[in-house]
Scaffold this motif. Sequence first.
Motif, PDB file in Angstrom:
ATOM      1  N   ASN A  21       0.817  -1.213   0.000  1.00  0.00           N
ATOM      2  CA  ASN A  21       0.000   0.000   0.000  1.00  0.00           C
ATOM      3  C   ASN A  21       0.852   1.265   0.000  1.00  0.00           C
ATOM      4  N   VAL A  22       1.944   1.228   0.769  1.00  0.00           N
ATOM      5  CA  VAL A  22       2.821   2.397   0.822  1.00  0.00           C
ATOM      6  C   VAL A  22       3.476   2.622  -0.544  1.00  0.00           C
ATOM      7  N   LYS A  23       3.919   1.555  -1.176  1.00  0.00           N
ATOM      8  CA  LYS A  23       4.524   1.683  -2.507  1.00  0.00           C
ATOM      9  C   LYS A  23       3.519   2.254  -3.496  1.00  0.00           C
ATOM     10  N   GLU A  24       2.309   1.721  -3.507  1.00  0.00           N
ATOM     11  CA  GLU A  24       1.291   2.195  -4.444  1.00  0.00           C
ATOM     12  C   GLU A  24       0.944   3.660  -4.189  1.00  0.00           C
ATOM     13  N   ALA A  25       0.870   4.027  -2.891  1.00  0.00           N
ATOM     14  CA  ALA A  25       0.561   5.424  -2.560  1.00  0.00           C
ATOM     15  C   ALA A  25       1.680   6.350  -3.023  1.00  0.00           C
ATOM     16  N   ALA A  26       2.937   5.926  -2.858  1.00  0.00           N
ATOM     17  CA  ALA A  26       4.073   6.750  -3.287  1.00  0.00           C
ATOM     18  C   ALA A  26       4.075   6.950  -4.795  1.00  0.00           C
ATOM     19  N   LEU A  27       3.684   5.928  -5.528  1.00  0.00           N
ATOM     20  CA  LEU A  27       3.665   6.013  -6.991  1.00  0.00           C
ATOM     21  C   LEU A  27       2.482   6.826  -7.508  1.00  0.00           C
ATOM     22  N   SER A  28       1.372   6.800  -6.778  1.00  0.00           N
ATOM     23  CA  SER A  28       0.187   7.523  -7.242  1.00  0.00           C
ATOM     24  C   SER A  28       0.231   8.998  -6.863  1.00  0.00           C
ATOM     25  N   ASP A  29       0.842   9.287  -5.700  1.00  0.00           N
ATOM     26  CA  ASP A  29       0.993  10.675  -5.237  1.00  0.00           C
ATOM     27  C   ASP A  29      -0.333  11.426  -5.260  1.00  0.00           C
ATOM     28  N   THR A  30      -1.371  10.816  -4.702  1.00  0.00           N
ATOM     29  CA  THR A  30      -2.666  11.487  -4.629  1.00  0.00           C
ATOM     30  C   THR A  30      -3.198  11.395  -3.213  1.00  0.00           C
ATOM     31  N   GLY A  31      -3.694  12.517  -2.709  1.00  0.00           N
ATOM     32  CA  GLY A  31      -4.343  12.529  -1.409  1.00  0.00           C
ATOM     33  C   GLY A  31      -3.395  12.614  -0.227  1.00  0.00           C
ATOM     34  N   PHE A  32      -2.126  12.937  -0.455  1.00  0.00           N
ATOM     35  CA  PHE A  32      -1.171  13.016   0.642  1.00  0.00           C
ATOM     36  C   PHE A  32      -0.427  14.353   0.603  1.00  0.00           C
ATOM     37  N   ILE A  33       0.166  14.715   1.742  1.00  0.00           N
ATOM     38  CA  ILE A  33       0.973  15.934   1.805  1.00  0.00           C
ATOM     39  C   ILE A  33       2.143  15.822   0.828  1.00  0.00           C
ATOM     40  N   SER A  34       2.804  14.670   0.842  1.00  0.00           N
ATOM     41  CA  SER A  34       3.900  14.401  -0.089  1.00  0.00           C
ATOM     42  C   SER A  34       4.024  12.899  -0.257  1.00  0.00           C
ATOM     43  N   ALA A  35       4.298  12.458  -1.456  1.00  0.00           N
ATOM     44  CA  ALA A  35       4.466  11.034  -1.728  1.00  0.00           C
ATOM     45  C   ALA A  35       5.333  10.878  -2.962  1.00  0.00           C
ATOM     46  N   SER A  36       6.415  10.110  -2.822  1.00  0.00           N
ATOM     47  CA  SER A  36       7.311   9.925  -3.954  1.00  0.00           C
ATOM     48  C   SER A  36       8.294   8.808  -3.634  1.00  0.00           C
ATOM     49  N   PHE A  37       9.410   8.771  -4.338  1.00  0.00           N
ATOM     50  CA  PHE A  37      10.412   7.733  -4.105  1.00  0.00           C
ATOM     51  C   PHE A  37      11.776   8.260  -4.528  1.00  0.00           C
ATOM     52  N   ILE A  38      12.829   7.629  -4.007  1.00  0.00           N
ATOM     53  CA  ILE A  38      14.191   7.938  -4.415  1.00  0.00           C
ATOM     54  C   ILE A  38      14.909   6.629  -4.712  1.00  0.00           C
ATOM     55  N   THR A  39      15.855   6.693  -5.627  1.00  0.00           N
ATOM     56  CA  THR A  39      16.702   5.541  -5.925  1.00  0.00           C
ATOM     57  C   THR A  39      18.046   5.746  -5.236  1.00  0.00           C
ATOM     58  N   VAL A  40      18.491   4.725  -4.529  1.00  0.00           N
ATOM     59  CA  VAL A  40      19.742   4.827  -3.776  1.00  0.00           C
ATOM     60  C   VAL A  40      20.661   3.671  -4.155  1.00  0.00           C
ATOM     61  N   SER A  41      21.943   3.873  -3.870  1.00  0.00           N
ATOM     62  CA  SER A  41      22.927   2.821  -4.072  1.00  0.00           C
ATOM     63  C   SER A  41      23.230   2.155  -2.743  1.00  0.00           C
ATOM     64  N   CYS A  42      23.266   0.848  -2.738  1.00  0.00           N
ATOM     65  CA  CYS A  42      23.526   0.118  -1.501  1.00  0.00           C
ATOM     66  C   CYS A  42      24.971  -0.374  -1.418  1.00  0.00           C
ATOM     67  N   GLN A  43      25.854   0.182  -2.246  1.00  0.00           N
ATOM     68  CA  GLN A  43      27.242  -0.274  -2.223  1.00  0.00           C
ATOM     69  C   GLN A  43      27.913   0.043  -0.900  1.00  0.00           C
ATOM     70  N   ASN A  44      27.524   1.143  -0.301  1.00  0.00           N
ATOM     71  CA  ASN A  44      28.097   1.535   0.981  1.00  0.00           C
ATOM     72  C   ASN A  44      26.970   1.645   1.996  1.00  0.00           C
ATOM     73  N   ILE A  45      26.918   0.705   2.917  1.00  0.00           N
ATOM     74  CA  ILE A  45      25.815   0.648   3.877  1.00  0.00           C
ATOM     75  C   ILE A  45      25.841   1.827   4.835  1.00  0.00           C
TER      76      ILE A  45
END
Length: 323
Positions: A21-45
Motif C-alpha cells: 500500500n505504501v509503494k502504491e501510494a508513493a507512486l500515485s501521489d494522490t491525497g497526501f501531503i507528499s508522496a514519492s520515491f528515491i533511488t539509492v545505491s547500496c554499495q556503501n551501507i
Amino acid sequence: MPATVYYVISDTEITDKTATNVKEAALSDTGFISASFITVSCQNIDSTNIVTIEGLPEETELFTYLVAESYATDTVLQNEVTAFQFKTKKRLDIETYQSPMKARAVLYVRYVPDEVGFIHPEKKLLPLIIFLGGNGEVAPPGEIKLIQNGSIPKYLNDGHDIPFIVIAPEHTEEEWDVDFIHEVVEYSLETYAVDPNRIIITGMSGGGIGTLSYAMAYPEIPAAIVPISGEGETEQACKLTDLAVWAFHNQEDPKVPSAGSVEMINAIKACDPGPLKEVNLTIFLDEGHNCWIRVYNPDSNMWELDPSVEPVNIYDWMLGQSK
C-alpha cells in the motif's frame, strides 16, 4: 546494488500501512501531503541519503511511512513499513514594531531558534543577523517581499536552521537608510536575547550596498559584515578595520560591477594601521548579478557554477565572529 525507497507523508494516520500500500501510494501521489520515491545505491551501507521536502504545513503533526525495494537478484519489497511521526514548526514570523523614524508600524521577518527567545534571565544570548534585501525585494509599506530570491529568510523558510536570531526589516525604497537600520538593531537588542558583541549585518545587491553604508556610519556596532554584490565609498574604508568582512561578487555582474567589492576590500587592506580582523573577498568567475543564492545556502548546486571556488558555510564563519 540499487534500491528504491518509497515514502508517504500524511496529515492523518494510515491504518492499512502494508508495504504494498505504501509503494502504491508513493507512486500515485494522490491525497497526501507528499508522496514519492528515491533511488539509492547500496554499495556503501554507511552512506546517508537526505531528502528535502519543501512546502510542508507549519505547526502540524505529520505521519511518515517508508518502505524499501531492492534489486539484488529479483525485485524484493521489504515486509515491514518504517513509520514515525513528527511535528513541523513555524519557520518565520512576520512581526511589527512602532518606528519613531517612520512614525508608523514597521514590518519585519523574524526567525528565533528554539533554544532562545525573548529576553529573559535564564535565556542564553545568541548572535544576531540583520538581513537587508535588495531592490528586487522593495515593497510598499505594509508588505513584505523578503522571503524569496535566495535570501536568508527564503533559506530559513525552506526548512533550514541556523544558530542565530535573524531580523529582516521591511524594504520600502531602493536606498537603505542607515539610521533606520540602526533603529532596527537597537529594537532587536531591546526585544530579543541578542549578544551585543555578535551582531552581523549582511545583504544582497542594494542590501550589500546598505550593509557597507551602515557599517561605515556605525562601525562600533557589527562584529562582522557580509556584503554581497555590493559597493561602497572606498574613501571611508578605514572605518571598517575593526570588524570582520567577507565580500562576495560575480566577476561579470551586469548590474553592480565586481570592481565595487574588489576596490572596497583593497581599500580596507591598504589602511594604516591595517585591519584587525579577517577580511575576505570571493569573486565567482561566472556571469550574472545573483551570486547570493549559493552564499546563503551552503548546499546549493549553484556552487558548481564556478568549480574554482570551494563551497563555504557562511554561517559557520559568522558564528566565529565577535567584537
